[in-house]
Design an enzyme around this catalytic site. Structure first.
Site, PDB file in Angstrom:
ATOM      1  N   TYR A   8      11.743  -0.668   5.141  1.00 33.05           N
ATOM      2  CA  TYR A   8      10.546   0.024   4.656  1.00 33.05           C
ATOM      3  C   TYR A   8       9.310  -0.491   5.402  1.00 33.05           C
ATOM      4  O   TYR A   8       8.488   0.294   5.879  1.00 33.05           O
ATOM      5  CB  TYR A   8      10.411  -0.196   3.150  1.00 33.05           C
ATOM      6  CG  TYR A   8       9.219   0.477   2.517  1.00 33.05           C
ATOM      7  CD1 TYR A   8       9.254   1.827   2.187  1.00 33.05           C
ATOM      8  CD2 TYR A   8       8.055  -0.243   2.245  1.00 33.05           C
ATOM      9  CE1 TYR A   8       8.166   2.452   1.606  1.00 33.05           C
ATOM     10  CE2 TYR A   8       6.952   0.368   1.659  1.00 33.05           C
ATOM     11  CZ  TYR A   8       7.013   1.714   1.347  1.00 33.05           C
ATOM     12  OH  TYR A   8       5.931   2.338   0.776  1.00 33.05           O
ATOM     13  N   SER A  15       1.207   1.709   3.802  1.00 33.13           N
ATOM     14  CA  SER A  15       1.470   0.763   2.721  1.00 33.13           C
ATOM     15  C   SER A  15       1.006  -0.623   3.113  1.00 33.13           C
ATOM     16  O   SER A  15       0.932  -0.952   4.304  1.00 33.13           O
ATOM     17  CB  SER A  15       2.969   0.716   2.435  1.00 33.13           C
ATOM     18  OG  SER A  15       3.286  -0.365   1.588  1.00 33.13           O
ATOM     19  N   LYS A  23       6.752   1.681   7.879  1.00 34.96           N
ATOM     20  CA  LYS A  23       5.308   1.804   7.632  1.00 34.96           C
ATOM     21  C   LYS A  23       4.509   1.181   8.777  1.00 34.96           C
ATOM     22  O   LYS A  23       3.389   1.621   9.077  1.00 34.96           O
ATOM     23  CB  LYS A  23       4.945   1.169   6.286  1.00 34.96           C
ATOM     24  CG  LYS A  23       5.488   1.938   5.080  1.00 34.96           C
ATOM     25  CD  LYS A  23       4.893   3.336   4.966  1.00 34.96           C
ATOM     26  CE  LYS A  23       5.228   4.012   3.647  1.00 34.96           C
ATOM     27  NZ  LYS A  23       4.606   5.337   3.493  1.00 34.96           N
TER      28      LYS A  23
HETATM   29  C1  LIG Z   1       3.810  -1.691  -1.703  1.00 32.69           C
HETATM   30  C2  LIG Z   1       3.974  -0.230  -1.560  1.00 32.69           C
HETATM   31  O1  LIG Z   1       4.969   0.243  -1.064  1.00 32.69           O
HETATM   32  N1  LIG Z   1       2.964   0.525  -2.006  1.00 32.69           N
HETATM   33  C3  LIG Z   1       2.858   1.984  -1.994  1.00 32.69           C
HETATM   34  C4  LIG Z   1       2.995   2.627  -0.656  1.00 32.69           C
HETATM   35  O2  LIG Z   1       2.657   3.986  -0.667  1.00 32.69           O
HETATM   36  C5  LIG Z   1       3.456   4.736  -1.530  1.00 32.69           C
HETATM   37  C6  LIG Z   1       2.962   6.157  -1.444  1.00 32.69           C
HETATM   38  O3  LIG Z   1       3.459   6.753  -0.281  1.00 32.69           O
HETATM   39  C7  LIG Z   1       3.401   4.173  -2.957  1.00 32.69           C
HETATM   40  O4  LIG Z   1       4.293   4.879  -3.767  1.00 32.69           O
HETATM   41  C8  LIG Z   1       3.775   2.693  -2.942  1.00 32.69           C
HETATM   42  O5  LIG Z   1       3.639   2.143  -4.240  1.00 32.69           O
END
Ligand SMILES: CC(=O)N[C@H]1CO[C@H](CO)[C@@H](O)[C@@H]1O
Ligand SMILES: *[C@@H]1O[C@H](CO)[C@@H](O)[C@H](O)[C@H]1NC(C)=O
Ligand SMILES: *[C@@H]1O[C@H](CO)[C@@H](O)[C@H](O)[C@H]1NC(C)=O
Length: 231
Positions: free
Chosen positions: A136, A123, A140
């Protein structure tokens, strides 16, 4: 004559995964579902894993050449309100099960002495701080670091591993959370292209990184962010 030449050029640009077996996690909705469709279209035999429960039973899955770790979870809110169980769930799904599945696939590739390509869906939140995303973001960030270290360790065995780092993507869930202009406005202002991403734009990047078109690329984190991270 001209027609024949054009035909040859077009057919050479196509990506084919014929004879390859692919595993996609988080395959029941949004980005994962469309990745599955695309890989099938390109000729791969696809094993789609929808739930974390199924992930845990993944042992006799057979040979896998291509892996897309897409399963992910977001629990948002200020750090002061984060509960221990939120931290455990975020890390269990976003990084622990990704490590688990990657290990299974890498072991299989090594045993067969086969080349492979792995793409993790990370992300933009791993590369930039976002409000209400502390844990989160941390999970990531772990995905990115794991990707680099695995690329280093298994590059000599011709196993490539990369991740894509999308901004807000217009999945059903993305539309739900980001349709209100008051919520979307401040985020859009930070995206030079002034829009959120479409699912197909993530699918295309994942397909490229899985394919031989990216044969010299490993250990990278590719933002799909309309330029967000460049500002
Ligand atoms: C900002 C964010 O969290 N973007 C994406 C990250 O990836 C996931 C898929 O695993 C998306 O659902 C999110 O929108
Ligand atoms: C992967 O998951 C299986 C099933 O839950 C478990 O037995 C195994 O120890 C896990 N491996 C790692 C490295 O987490
Ligand atoms: C963060 O979440 C809290 C509570 O859920 C909310 O009140 C606040 O507006 C959010 N902050 C931002 C910047 O979105």
């Amino acid at each position: 004559m001209v027609f024949i030449i054009i035909f040859i050029i077009i057919s050479k640009m196509e990506i084919s995964f014929k004879g390859k077996r692919a595993l996609v996690t988080g395959a029941s909705q949004g980005i994962g579902r469309d990745i599955v469709k695309q890989l099938v279209k390109c000729g791969a035999q696809v094993i789609a894993v929808a739930r974390n429960q199924e992930l845990l039973g993944l042992k006799d899955v057979g040979p896998i050449d291509l892996l897309v770790n897409n399963a992910g979870l977001a629990i948002l809110g200020p750090l002061t309100e984060v509960k221990e169980e939120d931290v455990d769930r975020l890390f269990a799904i976003n990084i622990k099960s990704l490590i688990n599945v990657t290990q299974i696939v890498v072991k299989d590739l090594l045993a067969r002495n086969a080349p492979g390509s792995i793409v993790n869906v990370s992300s933009q939140a791993s590369l930039a701080g976002l409000n209400n995303h502390t844990v989160y973001c941390a999970s990531k960030g772990a995905v990115d670091a794991f990707t680099r270290a695995t690329a280093l360790e298994y590059g000599p065995k011709q196993i490539r591993i990369n991740c894509v780092n999308p901004t807000v993507i217009m999945t059903d869930m993305g539309k739900l959370g980001w349709s209100d202009p008051k919520v979307a406005g401040p985020m859009l202002e930070k995206i030079p292209l002034r829009r959120f991403g479409e699912v197909q734009e993530v699918v295309d990047a994942v397909t490229y990184l899985l394919s031989d078109k990216s044969s010299m690329i490993t250990g990278t984190c590719l933002p799909i962010d309309g330029g967000y991270l460049s500002s």
